[in-house]
Design a protein around this motif. Structure first.
Motif, PDB file in Angstrom:
ATOM      1  N   GLY A 194       0.827  -1.212   0.000  1.00 54.04           N
ATOM      2  CA  GLY A 194       0.000   0.000   0.000  1.00 54.04           C
ATOM      3  C   GLY A 194       0.856   1.254   0.000  1.00 54.04           C
ATOM      4  O   GLY A 194       1.851   1.359  -0.745  1.00 54.04           O
ATOM      5  N   ALA A 195       0.472   2.226   0.835  1.00 54.23           N
ATOM      6  CA  ALA A 195       1.140   3.538   0.815  1.00 54.23           C
ATOM      7  C   ALA A 195       2.644   3.402   1.057  1.00 54.23           C
ATOM      8  O   ALA A 195       3.461   3.853   0.241  1.00 54.23           O
ATOM      9  CB  ALA A 195       0.495   4.445   1.861  1.00 54.23           C
ATOM     10  N   ILE A 196       3.014   2.751   2.147  1.00 50.88           N
ATOM     11  CA  ILE A 196       4.440   2.652   2.492  1.00 50.88           C
ATOM     12  C   ILE A 196       5.116   1.544   1.680  1.00 50.88           C
ATOM     13  O   ILE A 196       6.142   1.767   1.036  1.00 50.88           O
ATOM     14  CB  ILE A 196       4.602   2.387   4.016  1.00 50.88           C
ATOM     15  N   ASP A 210      -0.098  -8.619  -1.683  1.00 48.77           N
ATOM     16  CA  ASP A 210      -1.086  -7.738  -1.066  1.00 48.77           C
ATOM     17  C   ASP A 210      -2.456  -8.414  -1.056  1.00 48.77           C
ATOM     18  O   ASP A 210      -2.835  -9.098  -2.021  1.00 48.77           O
ATOM     19  CB  ASP A 210      -1.160  -6.398  -1.812  1.00 48.77           C
ATOM     20  N   ALA A 211      -3.194  -8.179   0.030  1.00 48.22           N
ATOM     21  CA  ALA A 211      -4.517  -8.803   0.179  1.00 48.22           C
ATOM     22  C   ALA A 211      -5.581  -8.124  -0.677  1.00 48.22           C
ATOM     23  O   ALA A 211      -6.656  -8.689  -0.895  1.00 48.22           O
ATOM     24  CB  ALA A 211      -4.923  -8.747   1.653  1.00 48.22           C
ATOM     25  N   ASN A 223       3.948   1.588  11.901  1.00 47.94           N
ATOM     26  CA  ASN A 223       3.809   2.347  13.145  1.00 47.94           C
ATOM     27  C   ASN A 223       3.441   1.384  14.259  1.00 47.94           C
ATOM     28  O   ASN A 223       2.795   0.359  14.022  1.00 47.94           O
ATOM     29  CB  ASN A 223       2.684   3.385  13.008  1.00 47.94           C
ATOM     30  N   LEU A 227       6.880   8.744   6.472  1.00 51.43           N
ATOM     31  CA  LEU A 227       6.521   9.323   5.162  1.00 51.43           C
ATOM     32  C   LEU A 227       5.059   9.717   5.178  1.00 51.43           C
ATOM     33  O   LEU A 227       4.321   9.335   6.070  1.00 51.43           O
ATOM     34  CB  LEU A 227       6.703   8.283   4.051  1.00 51.43           C
ATOM     35  N   ALA A 272       2.526   9.090   2.616  1.00 55.15           N
ATOM     36  CA  ALA A 272       2.013   8.539   1.357  1.00 55.15           C
ATOM     37  C   ALA A 272       0.576   8.058   1.510  1.00 55.15           C
ATOM     38  O   ALA A 272       0.073   7.892   2.617  1.00 55.15           O
ATOM     39  CB  ALA A 272       2.908   7.388   0.928  1.00 55.15           C
ATOM     40  N   ARG A 330     -12.609   1.893   7.034  1.00 54.65           N
ATOM     41  CA  ARG A 330     -12.070   0.611   7.475  1.00 54.65           C
ATOM     42  C   ARG A 330     -11.477   0.761   8.872  1.00 54.65           C
ATOM     43  O   ARG A 330     -11.260   1.884   9.344  1.00 54.65           O
ATOM     44  CB  ARG A 330     -11.062   0.065   6.480  1.00 54.65           C
ATOM     45  N   GLU A 378      -5.840   1.474  13.049  1.00 60.07           N
ATOM     46  CA  GLU A 378      -4.847   0.625  13.702  1.00 60.07           C
ATOM     47  C   GLU A 378      -4.384   1.155  15.054  1.00 60.07           C
ATOM     48  O   GLU A 378      -3.644   0.487  15.760  1.00 60.07           O
ATOM     49  CB  GLU A 378      -3.630   0.448  12.784  1.00 60.07           C
TER      50      GLU A 378
END
Ligand code: NDP
Ligand code: KPL
Length: 334
Positions: A11-13, A32-33, A105, A128, A130, A279, A282
């Motif tokens: 994804g982003a990272i 990736d899922a 993170n 970052l 992103a 969604r 985290e």
């Protein structure tokens, strides 16, 4: 011969790093899922969207069930709440001499080590900005801190090798104190998490609610230093000034919010997961261990706890996303 990488969570990272590694000539496999994301990468390549337009690279992409085993260098960039779920897969697919670098993170390394072994677990800290903007397309987050280190502090050959390869992205560096970076990010992240209670830019909310931000950050950092951790500054975040009773917060926060305003995204990933992607967030996985350690050490974290309770209500739709939460939390300030 350039090293091969498997990026789990592209994804982003993960997508940002996969893009730069692939462009530098590394063989990169994205696992990736998100089937739409994988299909888009297969069809169009992986796209990095920056201020100067789109750039594309060809990268192999598969869903987890299609991935081969015997993986060597794995960069793990799933959200923290997905870490536990990915562990059986990682254990089954990692080579005996392979290793996992957690580019996440929160405090994920121990959990990862409990499944694949401490000898196959490497830590990292990433700051970052992103985003995945559509399947196969990552908005480039520009430069920020990216630091890799063994959880036990050794600077090993594998850390140096991964850092050298990640310099294809930007100023990656090695550290003997990855834990210190991750706890500093938990302090900074407490401010960012608080801003996700409202729909406004992170920098504006931090500026408008400085005493609240200071108090929540101080609670987190008090837990960090109570165990003797050495906090690390990064980008424009200097944890030393946010420790309970420290001086210099106003000037440091001027610098921090000015820097935040230079970033390509003005709201946090947490805000985006709630408001745009609908969604789970985290942050409960980030701060669960902090709250547990605070209880063990008898360090009060009332504002952090109250902020997380409100965020849970906002994330589940029981409460509205509004700046009123920040004003009400401020009433709890001494
Ligand atoms: N985005 C940012 O700017 C920053 C992010 N971070 C941290 O980096 C980590 C990654 O975040 P980010 O890149 O934003 O997250 P994203 O949601 O953009 O990417 C994570 C990807 O992992 C996929 N995924 C979930 N479970 C699995 C699985 N079991 N196997 C393979 N893929 C899986 C997700 O698919 P699906 O969507 O279907 O679940 C998603 O495509 C987080 O811990 C975040 O806090 C740190 C600094 C900045
Ligand atoms: C705000 C940011 C990008 C800082 O690294 C982040 O951690 C997030 O989006 O959750």
């Amino acid at each position: 011969m350039p090293d091969s990488y498997t990026v789990v969570g592209g994804g982003a990272i993960g997508g940002t790093l996969a893009f730069h590694l692939a462009r530098a000539g590394h063989r990169v496999l994205i696992v990736d899922a998100d089937e739409d994301h994988v299909a888009a990468i297969r069809t169009h390549g992986l796209t990095s969207r920056g201020p100067d337009g789109d750039s594309r690279v060809t990268v192999e992409a598969v869903i987890p069930d299609e991935a081969p085993s015997g993986l060597g260098r794995v960069l793990l960039a799933v959200k923290a709440q997905a870490t536990e779920g990915v562990l059986p897969w990682l254990k089954a697919h990692l080579a005996d001499d392979g290793f996992v670098v957690s580019l996440q993170n929160g405090l994920n390394e121990q959990l990862i080590a409990s499944a694949v072994g401490a000898e196959r677990t490497v830590g990292a800290f990433v700051n970052l900005f992103a985003d995945v903007v559509e399947p196969g397309v990552i908005r480039d987050g520009g430069q920020g801190a990216l630091v890799v280190g063994e959880p036990d502090g050794r600077i090993t050959e594998r850390v140096e090798a991964v850092v050298a390869d990640l310099q294809a992205w930007g100023p990656a560096k090695a550290t003997d104190n990855v834990e210190g970076y991750l706890w500093s990010k938990l302090g900074f992240g407490a401010m960012l998490t608080t801003t996700a209670l409202a729909d406004a830019p992170m920098a504006d909310l931090i500026d408008r609610h400085r005493p609240l931000m200071y108090a929540i950050t101080a609670e987190v950092l008090a837990v960090a230093v109570s165990a003797g951790r050495r906090l690390e500054p990064f980008d424009q975040f200097d944890p030393s000034v946010y420790l309970p009773g420290a001086a210099g917060r106003e000037a440091a926060t001027d610098r921090l919010t000015a820097w935040l305003r230079t970033q390509p995204k003005d709201r946090s990933g947490i805000w985006r997961d709630i408001a745009v992607r609908h969604r789970p967030v985290e942050v409960f996985h980030h701060y669960g261990p902090v709250v547990a350690e605070a209880a063990e050490r008898e360090i009060p974290v009332p504002l952090l706890t109250a902020m997380l309770e409100r965020l849970r209500a906002v994330a589940t739709g029981e409460a509205a996303m509004t700046e009123e939460h920040l004003r009400e939390l401020e009433q709890g300030l001494a």
